[in-house]
Motif scaffolding. Structure first.
Motif, short mmCIF file in Angstrom:
data_model
loop_
_atom_site.label_atom_id
_atom_site.label_comp_id
_atom_site.label_asym_id
_atom_site.label_seq_id
_atom_site.Cartn_x
_atom_site.Cartn_y
_atom_site.Cartn_z
N ASP A 32 0.86 -1.21 0.01
CA ASP A 32 0.17 0.01 -0.20
C ASP A 32 0.85 1.24 0.14
O ASP A 32 2.04 1.34 0.16
N THR A 34 1.09 3.73 1.90
CA THR A 34 1.73 4.28 3.23
C THR A 34 2.89 3.44 3.39
O THR A 34 3.95 3.98 4.08
N GLU A 35 2.86 2.21 3.07
CA GLU A 35 3.78 1.26 3.30
C GLU A 35 5.20 1.79 2.40
O GLU A 35 6.36 1.72 2.89
N LYS A 64 -7.06 1.92 -6.49
CA LYS A 64 -7.60 2.91 -5.35
C LYS A 64 -8.90 2.54 -4.92
O LYS A 64 -9.86 2.28 -5.65
N SER A 65 -9.17 2.38 -3.60
CA SER A 65 -10.45 2.11 -3.00
C SER A 65 -10.45 2.64 -1.46
O SER A 65 -9.68 3.54 -1.23
N PHE A 66 -11.53 2.23 -0.85
CA PHE A 66 -11.65 2.79 0.42
C PHE A 66 -11.67 1.48 1.41
O PHE A 66 -12.22 0.66 1.22
N ARG A 67 -10.96 1.80 2.49
CA ARG A 67 -11.36 0.88 3.65
C ARG A 67 -11.58 1.56 4.92
O ARG A 67 -10.80 2.60 5.39
N ASP A 68 -12.66 1.27 5.58
CA ASP A 68 -13.25 1.93 6.71
C ASP A 68 -13.28 3.56 6.49
O ASP A 68 -12.90 4.40 7.26
N LYS A 70 -11.58 5.30 4.60
CA LYS A 70 -10.23 6.01 4.56
C LYS A 70 -9.86 5.38 3.26
O LYS A 70 -9.86 4.31 2.69
N LEU A 72 -7.41 3.90 0.22
CA LEU A 72 -6.52 2.88 0.35
C LEU A 72 -6.05 2.81 -1.27
O LEU A 72 -6.75 2.33 -2.09
N THR A 73 -4.89 3.08 -1.29
CA THR A 73 -3.97 3.02 -2.60
C THR A 73 -3.16 1.71 -2.60
O THR A 73 -2.27 1.74 -1.64
N ARG A 74 -3.29 0.59 -3.38
CA ARG A 74 -2.32 -0.51 -3.47
C ARG A 74 -1.85 -0.32 -4.67
O ARG A 74 -2.08 -0.28 -5.94
#
Length: 100
Positions: A32, A34-35, A64-68, A70, A72-74
């Protein structure tokens, strides 16, 4: 050493940050945003620019999606990206040659 291998160096991969991204993804396959930002000690803007260049070259896929609620870019190394990275390493090895 063969300078003929110099022409085989993929300039998209050869940039320091992009090379770091490719090395990391070659090991983990998917990471992701952030990683990657943490591992590469990159700013958000700098990482975004380099990921876009790799995506435009077809070396990575960005989802690109959302988790909770927020974002999330993978980022995933594509099969053609893996192939390009292997060719890059082979060309680099040809430039360095065998020392001994």
């Amino acid at each position: 050493m063969s300078l003929g291998d110099l022409g085989r160096i993929d300039e998209v991969i050869h940039g320091r940050m992009r090379l770091g991204i490719m090395v990391y993804l070659a090991d983990v396959e998917t990471a992701d945003f952030t990683e990657l930002k943490t591992v590469l000690e990159a700013t958000q803007g700098n990482l975004s620019v380099h990921l876009k260049k790799l995506e435009e070259a077809g070396h990575v896929a960005i989802d690109k999606s959302f988790r909770d609620n927020k974002p999330l870019t993978r980022v995933t190394l594509t099969p053609s990206g893996r192939k390009a990275f292997a060719a890059y390493l082979e060309a680099l090895g040809g430039l360095i040659g065998k020392r001994g």
